[in-house]
Design a protein around this motif. Sequence first.
Motif, mmCIF file in Angstrom:
data_model
loop_
_atom_site.group_PDB
_atom_site.id
_atom_site.type_symbol
_atom_site.label_atom_id
_atom_site.label_comp_id
_atom_site.label_asym_id
_atom_site.label_seq_id
_atom_site.Cartn_x
_atom_site.Cartn_y
_atom_site.Cartn_z
ATOM 1 N N HIS A 294 0.642 -1.195 -0.276
ATOM 2 C CA HIS A 294 -0.319 -0.013 0.370
ATOM 3 C C HIS A 294 0.850 0.956 0.087
ATOM 4 O O HIS A 294 0.600 2.480 -0.286
ATOM 5 C CB HIS A 294 -1.246 0.333 0.906
ATOM 6 N N ILE A 297 1.937 2.678 -3.853
ATOM 7 C CA ILE A 297 0.588 2.748 -4.737
ATOM 8 C C ILE A 297 1.421 4.392 -4.942
ATOM 9 O O ILE A 297 1.237 5.383 -5.966
ATOM 10 C CB ILE A 297 -0.429 2.884 -3.840
ATOM 11 N N TYR A 359 -14.799 -1.583 3.188
ATOM 12 C CA TYR A 359 -15.592 -1.491 1.946
ATOM 13 C C TYR A 359 -17.107 -0.442 2.162
ATOM 14 O O TYR A 359 -18.195 -0.825 1.267
ATOM 15 C CB TYR A 359 -15.392 -2.423 0.945
ATOM 16 N N PHE A 390 -14.649 -1.290 -6.735
ATOM 17 C CA PHE A 390 -14.699 -1.444 -5.498
ATOM 18 C C PHE A 390 -14.926 -2.959 -5.865
ATOM 19 O O PHE A 390 -14.325 -3.422 -5.860
ATOM 20 C CB PHE A 390 -15.640 -1.472 -5.003
ATOM 21 N N SER A 393 -12.198 -3.578 -8.937
ATOM 22 C CA SER A 393 -11.061 -4.313 -7.834
ATOM 23 C C SER A 393 -10.630 -5.330 -6.919
ATOM 24 O O SER A 393 -9.604 -5.835 -6.465
ATOM 25 C CB SER A 393 -10.576 -3.102 -7.043
ATOM 26 N N LEU A 398 -7.479 -2.991 -5.878
ATOM 27 C CA LEU A 398 -6.967 -0.999 -5.855
ATOM 28 C C LEU A 398 -5.929 -0.714 -5.153
ATOM 29 O O LEU A 398 -5.635 -0.143 -4.425
ATOM 30 C CB LEU A 398 -8.286 -0.292 -4.781
ATOM 31 N N ASP A 400 -4.046 1.695 -8.156
ATOM 32 C CA ASP A 400 -3.714 2.499 -9.412
ATOM 33 C C ASP A 400 -4.249 3.762 -8.270
ATOM 34 O O ASP A 400 -5.587 4.035 -7.944
ATOM 35 C CB ASP A 400 -4.561 2.690 -9.820
ATOM 36 N N LEU A 401 -2.762 4.841 -8.274
ATOM 37 C CA LEU A 401 -3.195 5.970 -7.755
ATOM 38 C C LEU A 401 -4.384 6.586 -8.322
ATOM 39 O O LEU A 401 -5.101 7.944 -7.704
ATOM 40 C CB LEU A 401 -2.203 7.211 -7.837
ATOM 41 N N ILE A 404 -7.730 5.388 -6.701
ATOM 42 C CA ILE A 404 -7.940 6.239 -5.661
ATOM 43 C C ILE A 404 -8.183 8.213 -5.400
ATOM 44 O O ILE A 404 -9.403 7.966 -4.224
ATOM 45 C CB ILE A 404 -6.694 5.684 -5.011
ATOM 46 N N LEU A 405 -7.167 8.441 -6.806
ATOM 47 C CA LEU A 405 -7.717 10.166 -6.233
ATOM 48 C C LEU A 405 -9.620 9.761 -6.855
ATOM 49 O O LEU A 405 -9.963 10.976 -6.352
ATOM 50 C CB LEU A 405 -7.449 10.203 -7.158
ATOM 51 N N LEU A 407 -11.977 8.195 -6.422
ATOM 52 C CA LEU A 407 -12.595 7.564 -5.150
ATOM 53 C C LEU A 407 -12.825 8.821 -4.533
ATOM 54 O O LEU A 407 -14.523 9.021 -4.450
ATOM 55 C CB LEU A 407 -12.123 6.953 -4.938
ATOM 56 N N GLY A 408 -11.223 9.097 -3.886
ATOM 57 C CA GLY A 408 -11.919 9.470 -3.125
ATOM 58 C C GLY A 408 -12.804 11.631 -3.677
ATOM 59 O O GLY A 408 -13.335 12.211 -2.752
#
Length: 426
Positions: A294, A297, A359, A390, A393, A398, A400-401, A404-405, A407-408
Amino acid sequence: MKILKETLAKVNRIDMFSPYFFLPFILVLYFFTSLFDFHRYEQFKISESIWPAVILALICYYIGVYIIDKLQWTIPSFGLSLFGKYVIYFVVLLTSLGLACYLMMIFGGGLGISDESNRRNLDPKLNFFSQLLWFGILLLLSYKMILEEKMTWKKAFVYGSIFATVMFLFLLMGYRTPLIIMLFTGIIIFHYVVKRVKLTWFLSILLVIAVVFSMFGFIRVLTEDLTKESNSRDQPDVELTVEEKEKLLTAEQKVNLTPKWILAINQESVTGHIVLSTIIEYTQKEDYLKGEIHRGIFNTILPGEQISPRMKVSEVVNPISVEKGKWITRPPRTTTPTFIGQLFLDGGYLLVAVGFLLYGVLISLIYNKVKQAGIRSFHAVAYAFVITVFTVSMHTGLLDLIFILMLGFVIVASSVIKTDKKNLQY
């Protein structure tokens, strides 16, 4: 016959995209299809069972969903509601940036579909930011569909055509993940806004999609330029005993009795099963990586040469498989660990439990927002995107940065955008 019709009618009333059904169903289906390995587990000498980790993941996911559902909690706005009106403008800005980077990459010869080695050698910065193109168009189109007071089939066709065009643009890059995310997000929006998709229809669509994308990967492998070293299919040069060689040869002969196109249909799930089992075997011998996957990432954006998380997974599983005379992943390629494998490699069963609990919590928080504000809101778009990413993934991890960005951004946007609370039924 009457009983069968009544049963199908009850089944079709299920909201298949609810947190209680969609993601767990895909996860179970994914590992269930991996049981049809056609002797590939014998070929890779798989020894560790994945099922305790899979069952634990499902239980913890359901706990997270159930708790938040019963409490009816939603994501708070964190006092940032004033920025809600600027979200769409920001999405347009991101889309423009993605388009510019995509054009620069394509005109620079970045057609990843032409050969696997080209796909791996795309400009990493341009590739990273070009993902914002499909992301932005997906959000804008989905939100536009949501706001339509009356969605006709003609309008649905127009939106579908635009979706298909953008998907084709990223098909040229040779990546399947953005295509799958766009496709399933679009289907979920269609389900809630245009016409409810019955479970029996969805299963038929899912079968077609699975076969098409499996064949896409199969054809991509068949068309590789074997003169390039990176596309070599030679197996590792390792000394095996006579008995080990005979067992490996026998297993390979059994596998070769099955046509390659049949093997390709569930190649991804079988490989995911093999990788997860090998990860469990590795942790029993070498201990967990304690966060290294993690951390990787975010380390990939640091200057200098960095090892990506999926390359680290290759470094973990390949040495074990090499001892058995086979590559799991041909060097210098990367390995998708499944989300369970990603968590297990860093922290074992404990991290699997925590990860799937989170999740379930996140998905249920957004779904509650949809139920409170109505389907004609940005929250429905956010929910469709988040649960799709999700779910995807479950195979890719999960890691790939950019995802994640994304999703955020979607989660924060959903929390700050105000709605008029049209509690519409679907």
